[in-house]
Design a protein around this motif. Structure first.
Motif, PDB file in Angstrom:
ATOM      1  N   PRO A   1       0.836  -1.216   0.000  1.00 52.55           N
ATOM      2  CA  PRO A   1       0.000   0.000   0.000  1.00 52.55           C
ATOM      3  C   PRO A   1       0.865   1.258   0.000  1.00 52.55           C
ATOM      4  O   PRO A   1       1.909   1.302   0.639  1.00 52.55           O
ATOM      5  CB  PRO A   1      -0.790  -0.110   1.302  1.00 52.55           C
ATOM      6  CG  PRO A   1      -0.709  -1.526   1.708  1.00 52.55           C
ATOM      7  CD  PRO A   1       0.578  -2.063   1.159  1.00 52.55           C
ATOM      8  N   THR A   2       0.421   2.250  -0.742  1.00 48.51           N
ATOM      9  CA  THR A   2       1.109   3.546  -0.800  1.00 48.51           C
ATOM     10  C   THR A   2       0.063   4.643  -0.745  1.00 48.51           C
ATOM     11  O   THR A   2      -1.139   4.371  -0.623  1.00 48.51           O
ATOM     12  CB  THR A   2       1.919   3.702  -2.101  1.00 48.51           C
ATOM     13  OG1 THR A   2       1.005   3.709  -3.210  1.00 48.51           O
ATOM     14  CG2 THR A   2       2.937   2.593  -2.280  1.00 48.51           C
ATOM     15  N   LYS A   3       0.519   5.861  -0.911  1.00 47.75           N
ATOM     16  CA  LYS A   3      -0.398   7.001  -0.951  1.00 47.75           C
ATOM     17  C   LYS A   3      -1.411   6.849  -2.100  1.00 47.75           C
ATOM     18  O   LYS A   3      -2.574   7.200  -1.961  1.00 47.75           O
ATOM     19  CB  LYS A   3       0.415   8.283  -1.117  1.00 47.75           C
ATOM     20  CG  LYS A   3      -0.391   9.539  -1.085  1.00 47.75           C
ATOM     21  CD  LYS A   3       0.527  10.746  -1.195  1.00 47.75           C
ATOM     22  CE  LYS A   3      -0.250  12.033  -1.281  1.00 47.75           C
ATOM     23  NZ  LYS A   3       0.647  13.186  -1.423  1.00 47.75           N
ATOM     24  N   GLY A   4      -0.975   6.287  -3.220  1.00 49.36           N
ATOM     25  CA  GLY A   4      -1.851   6.141  -4.385  1.00 49.36           C
ATOM     26  C   GLY A   4      -2.522   4.786  -4.517  1.00 49.36           C
ATOM     27  O   GLY A   4      -3.410   4.607  -5.340  1.00 49.36           O
TER      28      GLY A   4
ATOM     29  N   ALA B   1      -4.602   1.919  -2.470  1.00 45.34           N
ATOM     30  CA  ALA B   1      -5.337   1.590  -1.246  1.00 45.34           C
ATOM     31  C   ALA B   1      -4.891   0.226  -0.723  1.00 45.34           C
ATOM     32  O   ALA B   1      -4.531  -0.652  -1.513  1.00 45.34           O
ATOM     33  CB  ALA B   1      -6.834   1.565  -1.529  1.00 45.34           C
TER      34      ALA B   1
END
Length: 86
Positions: free
Chosen positions: A4-7, A9
């Motif tokens: 998971p990253t900022k972009g 989910a």
């Protein structure tokens, strides 16, 4: 993408989808189509509403293959057992 990253989910991260594939397959020998359908059913039953297109599912299978958790034999996915701790 893998984690998971900022972009990306948490529901859509490839490691998450890969884990969901392992859970939903119950480590049985299944075709790719059967595994895809089981994943879709499992995600709906467990309220994972973030869309996962087929190509993302295939990328998650690629991650599982790279980790040695699954292989394709005679058009059937074979899920390997996790090694047991001593």
């Amino acid at each position: 993408m893998i984690a998971p990253t900022k972009g990306i989910a948490p529901q859509r991260a490839l490691l998450t989808v890969g884990a969901q594939i392992l859970i939903s397959s119950e480590r049985q020998m299944l075709t790719v189509d059967q595994t895809w359908r089981r994943l879709q059913t499992w995600r709906a039953d467990n309220h994972h509403n973030a869309p996962v297109p087929f190509w993302w599912f295939v990328l998650a299978l690629d991650v599982l293959y790279a980790l040695g958790a699954v292989e394709l034999r005679n058009d059937v996915l074979v899920f390997r057992e996790a090694p047991r701790a001593a």
